[in-house]
Design a protein around this motif. Structure first.
Motif, PDB file in Angstrom:
ATOM      1  N   UNK A  79     -22.301  -0.769  -6.970  1.00 44.70           N
ATOM      2  CA  UNK A  79     -21.911  -2.176  -7.100  1.00 44.70           C
ATOM      3  C   UNK A  79     -20.932  -2.374  -8.252  1.00 44.70           C
ATOM      4  N   UNK A  80     -21.268  -1.813  -9.434  1.00 45.74           N
ATOM      5  CA  UNK A  80     -20.403  -2.007 -10.593  1.00 45.74           C
ATOM      6  C   UNK A  80     -19.116  -1.208 -10.471  1.00 45.74           C
ATOM      7  N   UNK A  81     -19.146  -0.093  -9.752  1.00 42.35           N
ATOM      8  CA  UNK A  81     -17.925   0.674  -9.500  1.00 42.35           C
ATOM      9  C   UNK A  81     -16.947  -0.165  -8.685  1.00 42.35           C
ATOM     10  N   UNK A  82     -17.452  -0.808  -7.636  1.00 44.44           N
ATOM     11  CA  UNK A  82     -16.614  -1.643  -6.770  1.00 44.44           C
ATOM     12  C   UNK A  82     -16.061  -2.838  -7.546  1.00 44.44           C
ATOM     13  N   UNK A  83     -16.919  -3.482  -8.329  1.00 42.74           N
ATOM     14  CA  UNK A  83     -16.465  -4.666  -9.065  1.00 42.74           C
ATOM     15  C   UNK A  83     -15.450  -4.303 -10.138  1.00 42.74           C
ATOM     16  N   UNK A 128     -10.631  -4.413   1.117  1.00 42.47           N
ATOM     17  CA  UNK A 128     -11.167  -4.289  -0.227  1.00 42.47           C
ATOM     18  C   UNK A 128     -10.176  -3.761  -1.247  1.00 42.47           C
ATOM     19  N   UNK A 129      -8.877  -3.878  -0.929  1.00 39.07           N
ATOM     20  CA  UNK A 129      -7.867  -3.456  -1.894  1.00 39.07           C
ATOM     21  C   UNK A 129      -7.927  -4.386  -3.100  1.00 39.07           C
ATOM     22  N   UNK A 130      -7.430  -3.924  -4.226  1.00 40.35           N
ATOM     23  CA  UNK A 130      -7.508  -4.713  -5.460  1.00 40.35           C
ATOM     24  C   UNK A 130      -6.874  -6.077  -5.245  1.00 40.35           C
ATOM     25  N   UNK A 131      -7.628  -7.113  -5.527  1.00 38.73           N
ATOM     26  CA  UNK A 131      -7.142  -8.480  -5.442  1.00 38.73           C
ATOM     27  C   UNK A 131      -6.585  -8.908  -6.792  1.00 38.73           C
ATOM     28  N   UNK A 132      -5.801 -10.004  -6.831  1.00 32.34           N
ATOM     29  CA  UNK A 132      -5.265 -10.456  -8.112  1.00 32.34           C
ATOM     30  C   UNK A 132      -6.318 -10.579  -9.201  1.00 32.34           C
ATOM     31  N   UNK A 133      -7.544 -10.963  -8.829  1.00 34.19           N
ATOM     32  CA  UNK A 133      -8.603 -11.021  -9.832  1.00 34.19           C
ATOM     33  C   UNK A 133      -9.950 -10.786  -9.181  1.00 34.19           C
ATOM     34  N   UNK A 134     -10.002  -9.835  -8.221  1.00 32.63           N
ATOM     35  CA  UNK A 134     -11.270  -9.570  -7.549  1.00 32.63           C
ATOM     36  C   UNK A 134     -11.800 -10.836  -6.914  1.00 32.63           C
ATOM     37  N   UNK A 135     -13.114 -11.090  -7.016  1.00 31.69           N
ATOM     38  CA  UNK A 135     -13.671 -12.314  -6.444  1.00 31.69           C
ATOM     39  C   UNK A 135     -13.181 -13.556  -7.175  1.00 31.69           C
ATOM     40  N   UNK A 156     -13.562  -9.425 -16.823  1.00 32.54           N
ATOM     41  CA  UNK A 156     -14.729  -9.100 -15.993  1.00 32.54           C
ATOM     42  C   UNK A 156     -14.787  -7.598 -15.709  1.00 32.54           C
ATOM     43  N   UNK A 157     -13.617  -6.964 -15.548  1.00 30.23           N
ATOM     44  CA  UNK A 157     -13.598  -5.519 -15.311  1.00 30.23           C
ATOM     45  C   UNK A 157     -14.132  -4.766 -16.523  1.00 30.23           C
ATOM     46  N   UNK A 158     -13.868  -5.301 -17.743  1.00 25.45           N
ATOM     47  CA  UNK A 158     -14.420  -4.665 -18.943  1.00 25.45           C
ATOM     48  C   UNK A 158     -15.946  -4.742 -18.921  1.00 25.45           C
ATOM     49  N   UNK A 159     -16.453  -5.894 -18.489  1.00 29.18           N
ATOM     50  CA  UNK A 159     -17.906  -6.076 -18.392  1.00 29.18           C
ATOM     51  C   UNK A 159     -18.495  -5.132 -17.344  1.00 29.18           C
ATOM     52  N   UNK A 160     -17.835  -5.033 -16.192  1.00 29.23           N
ATOM     53  CA  UNK A 160     -18.316  -4.141 -15.128  1.00 29.23           C
ATOM     54  C   UNK A 160     -18.260  -2.685 -15.567  1.00 29.23           C
ATOM     55  N   UNK A 161     -17.206  -2.316 -16.288  1.00 31.67           N
ATOM     56  CA  UNK A 161     -17.074  -0.937 -16.766  1.00 31.67           C
ATOM     57  C   UNK A 161     -18.175  -0.600 -17.761  1.00 31.67           C
ATOM     58  N   UNK A 162     -18.516  -1.555 -18.617  1.00 27.72           N
ATOM     59  CA  UNK A 162     -19.589  -1.332 -19.578  1.00 27.72           C
ATOM     60  C   UNK A 162     -20.921  -1.130 -18.847  1.00 27.72           C
ATOM     61  N   UNK A 163     -21.177  -1.939 -17.833  1.00 28.25           N
ATOM     62  CA  UNK A 163     -22.389  -1.791 -17.027  1.00 28.25           C
ATOM     63  C   UNK A 163     -22.405  -0.437 -16.320  1.00 28.25           C
TER      64      UNK A 163
END
Length: 252
Positions: free
Chosen positions: A20-24, A171-178, A229-236
């Motif tokens: 989940x966090x890899x995808x986000x 699921x390609x990279x969006x301008x800001x994900x969700x 948000x990607x920094x937060x996901x990477x930390x998780x």
């Protein structure tokens, strides 16, 4: 259940969250998009400001300043053309991406190739968008819409188009994900506020900001939100990966 068992359960849940966090994280690697928006703003200013002051200098008879302004505007136009050509623009984008994320490596989505039907849909939507853009320009001349309604009129076709792009790219990279959904929402709210009479309309030499802020400004805001948000996901993701690594070592 003891403290040790509780910790094992929590760690197991964190390990399960790795996909989940890899995808986000991957969806929100938006630094390239942020840089693109900044470059767009610089080029916009590089064309708009010299053109405005160049025209003023020409009317005042200051030909030296006029040609200096035209030189800057010409360079900005050349930069816009270079970035607009896919063969050059794509190379520059990939180079920037590798540079920005050199310490984090590359992330590639396994994406199914678009079917012919999907490709046709994308082509039709692109043609409709260009048609709406041209129609809005023509209608502005014909009906002489007040300048303050320029952005609200564009919202009629821009908001659906941004939403379509967000769906189309998954699921390609969006301008800001969700968070890419935030962009059309802000664009639509901006239009509603103008129609409601809120004084957020620019006049005179700042007229261009009426479109620049909703398009590039809100896009930049969403890109930054995605990056944080990607920094937060990477930390998780790193925390979960460390737990998995420790478990593997303990099991040896």
């Amino acid at each position: 259940m003891g403290t040790g068992q509780n910790k094992m359960v929590r760690d197991a849940e964190k390990v399960k969250d790795i996909p989940k966090w890899t995808k986000r994280y991957a969806e929100n690697r938006t630094l390239t998009f942020v840089v693109s928006m900044v470059v767009f703003l610089v080029l916009f200013a590089g064309i708009g400001l010299p053109s405005y002051f160049g025209g003023k200098a020409y009317r005042d008879g200051n030909m030296v300043l006029f040609w200096v302004c035209m030189l800057f505007a010409g360079c900005a136009c050349l930069g816009t053309v270079i970035l607009s050509v896919p063969r050059w623009g794509d190379k520059i984008t990939k180079l920037i991406t590798r540079r920005l994320y050199r310490k984090e490596g590359e992330v590639v989505f396994a994406v199914a190739e678009k079917t012919k039907k999907q490709q046709r849909v994308g082509m039709v939507v692109a043609v409709m968008f260009v048609g709406c853009l041209l129609l809005s320009v023509v209608s502005g001349f014909v009906f002489n819409w007040p300048i303050k309604y320029m952005q609200p009129i564009s919202a009629i076709y821009v908001v659906p188009f941004i939403i379509f792009i967000g769906i189309w790219q998954r699921p390609v990279v969006n301008p800001a994900g969700f968070l890419s959904w935030l962009w059309p929402v802000l664009y639509g709210v901006h239009a509603i506020l103008i129609v409601a009479g809120v004084p957020i309309v620019f006049d005179g030499p700042w007229t261009g900001l009426n479109m620049l802020i909703p398009v590039a400004g809100y896009g930049l805001l969403c890109g930054l939100a995605g990056h944080f948000y990607s920094r937060y996901a990477l930390r998780k993701l790193k925390n979960a990966a460390k737990i998995n690594e420790v478990d593997s070592i303990d099991g040896v």
